[in-house]
Design an enzyme around this catalytic site. Structure first.
Site, short mmCIF file in Angstrom:
data_model
loop_
_atom_site.label_atom_id
_atom_site.label_comp_id
_atom_site.label_asym_id
_atom_site.label_seq_id
_atom_site.Cartn_x
_atom_site.Cartn_y
_atom_site.Cartn_z
N SER A 111 48.60 30.29 64.58
CA SER A 111 49.50 29.65 65.53
C SER A 111 47.33 28.76 65.22
O SER A 111 46.80 29.64 65.06
CB SER A 111 49.56 30.13 66.32
OG SER A 111 49.24 29.66 67.81
N HIS A 183 59.13 25.95 74.16
CA HIS A 183 58.13 24.68 74.14
C HIS A 183 57.92 23.65 74.38
O HIS A 183 58.93 23.20 75.25
CB HIS A 183 57.63 24.62 73.09
CG HIS A 183 56.70 25.92 72.02
ND1 HIS A 183 57.75 27.30 71.48
CD2 HIS A 183 55.43 26.26 71.99
CE1 HIS A 183 56.43 27.61 71.05
NE2 HIS A 183 55.27 27.45 71.77
O1 GFB Z 1 54.33 23.41 74.30
P1 GFB Z 1 53.48 23.68 75.26
O2 GFB Z 1 54.07 24.39 76.04
O3 GFB Z 1 52.70 24.35 73.62
O4 GFB Z 1 53.10 22.82 76.46
P2 GFB Z 1 50.94 24.94 74.00
C1 GFB Z 1 52.26 21.48 75.46
C2 GFB Z 1 51.68 20.84 76.75
O5 GFB Z 1 53.09 20.11 77.18
C3 GFB Z 1 51.27 21.45 77.79
C4 GFB Z 1 52.67 20.10 78.36
O6 GFB Z 1 50.00 20.20 78.26
C5 GFB Z 1 52.27 21.43 79.28
O7 GFB Z 1 51.70 21.27 80.66
N1 GFB Z 1 54.15 20.36 79.24
C6 GFB Z 1 54.79 19.42 79.93
C7 GFB Z 1 55.20 21.60 79.11
N2 GFB Z 1 55.91 19.79 80.02
C8 GFB Z 1 56.60 20.85 79.32
C9 GFB Z 1 57.49 21.32 79.59
O8 GFB Z 1 58.25 21.98 80.64
N3 GFB Z 1 57.52 22.68 79.51
C10 GFB Z 1 56.24 23.38 77.83
N4 GFB Z 1 56.25 24.47 77.49
N5 GFB Z 1 55.14 22.59 78.01
C11 GFB Z 1 50.87 26.86 73.17
C12 GFB Z 1 51.44 28.44 73.33
O9 GFB Z 1 50.52 26.59 74.21
O10 GFB Z 1 51.44 26.27 72.06
C13 GFB Z 1 51.55 29.72 72.08
O11 GFB Z 1 50.71 28.96 74.47
C14 GFB Z 1 51.69 28.98 71.01
O12 GFB Z 1 51.23 30.69 72.27
C15 GFB Z 1 51.88 27.21 71.03
O13 GFB Z 1 49.79 29.26 70.60
C16 GFB Z 1 51.41 26.43 69.87
O14 GFB Z 1 50.05 23.78 73.28
O15 GFB Z 1 50.08 24.22 75.67
#
Ligand code: GFB
Length: 317
Positions: A111, A183
């Site tokens: 990742s 995500h």
């Molecule tokens: O998709 P996400 O959880 O992945 O969040 P990460 C990406 C961005 O979207 C962050 C924002 O800045 C979140 O704060 N965001 C806005 C949201 N609204 C939302 C929502 O409703 N849901 C979510 N989930 N995010 C993950 C890692 O991090 O990336 C994993 O935690 C993995 O381990 C994955 O590596 C690829 O990029 O922040």
């Protein structure tokens, strides 16, 4: 590079997940006829003895390690023990059993969160282990880094042909659309859809909206994975990305438009942004001759079609 015969036995670990199901589809489309899969009920990948027995019985030629405990920023910070333990256990069991049963090759999916929080952008493969990790996903990242090192150690000590590829943030049909644990793309899509149906005037987006992410459609990832299975045999990790990023604010507008929601966006700055920028340097893969094909908006449209068609049965966990 060795051509993979169409009747080679290929085991896809995690075939019901976003990545594994796309890998199954592309391999079947390309004519691979000997694909091996097991559901969680049939084989618990946390159980070392069961995994060893499975490999001793089946002797797969190729192993695609797409089984993992995954989730968005909230799930990662809420379930740190599950994210580190399950991922370590699954990959330890599979990588060791694949070596013992003399698989020809294993491909491990990492990742982009393995790179340090303050890594220069875009992130090159050589930045691995050059600084502290982003705290919101360090448990997952530590497990994935251990998986990379396991592949490299087995290659060095046993000459086992294990490779590790590092995808950026993925999305597409078959994703998890849980409102909290998913995500960002599927979570926002689901939230906009509910708000549209219930005439809710605004939808909350987590964080400042200024964090930037790179998104790769799952069909592009599956295509790149097959390409690397056929063409890559190095100990060093290799990035698989789209090559461009967007702010979460821009992304939210695209998802909103695709869903056809007409209300307002509200940014909840009490929620974490995670890394402020996470963009892979894809020079190595593009020099090998592979390019992604699916633009973000087109990919979000097809994901939305899948979401609507499968809404009543998709995975919520
Ligand atoms: O998709 P996400 O959880 O992945 O969040 P990460 C990406 C961005 O979207 C962050 C924002 O800045 C979140 O704060 N965001 C806005 C949201 N609204 C939302 C929502 O409703 N849901 C979510 N989930 N995010 C993950 C890692 O991090 O990336 C994993 O935690 C993995 O381990 C994955 O590596 C690829 O990029 O922040």
């Amino acid at each position: 590079m060795a051509v993979i015969s169409q009747d080679a036995k290929i085991y896809i670990a995690g075939h019901r997940g976003l990545v594994g199901s796309a890998l199954y589809q592309i391999l079947a489309q390309k004519g691979y006829q000997n694909l091996i899969v097991r559901t969680h009920e049939e084989l618990d990948l946390l159980e070392q003895v069961a995994v060893r027995q499975f490999f001793e019985t089946e002797h797969p030629d190729y192993v695609l390690l797409a089984a993992a405990k995954v989730g968005g920023i909230f799930a990662n910070t809420t379930y740190p023990a599950n994210f580190i333990y399950n991922n370590l256990q699954i990959q330890n069991n599979i990588i060791d059993a694949a070596y013992r049963s003399e698989a020809k090759k294993l491909l491990f999916l990492g990742s982009s969160c393995i790179y340090p929080k303050h890594a220069p952008q875009p992130m090159k493969e050589e930045y691995l282990l050059s600084g502290p990790l982003e705290p919101t996903n360090e448990w997952y990242a530590i497990a994935k880094i251990a998986g990379i090192k396991l592949c490299q150690a087995y290659r060095q000590q046993y000459n086992f042909n294990a490779i590790s590829i590092m995808p950026t943030n993925l999305y597409g049909p078959g994703d998890n659309f849980h409102l909290k644990h998913a995500h960002v793309i599927p979570a926002l899509m689901h939230r906009f859809q509910l708000a549209k149906e219930q005439n809710i005037p605004s939808v909350t987006v987590w964080g400042t909206g200024n964090a930037r992410r790179e998104f790769l459609h799952i069909e592009d990832l599956a295509d790149a994975t097959l390409y690397l299975l056929e063409n890559y045999e190095e100990a060093e990790i290799i990035n698989v990305g789209f090559g461009e990023d967007v702010s979460i604010r821009e992304l939210a507008k695209v998802v909103k438009e695709v869903v056809g929601y007409e209300g307002e966006l509200q940014f909840d700055t009490t929620k974490p942004d995670g890394m402020m920028k996470k963009l892979l340097d894809v020079t190595r893969l593009s020099h090998m001759g592979w390019q992604p094909k699916i633009p973000l908006k087109t990919g979000i449209q097809s994901t939305y079609e899948w979401f609507l068609a499968n809404r009543h049965q998709f995975r919520e966990k």
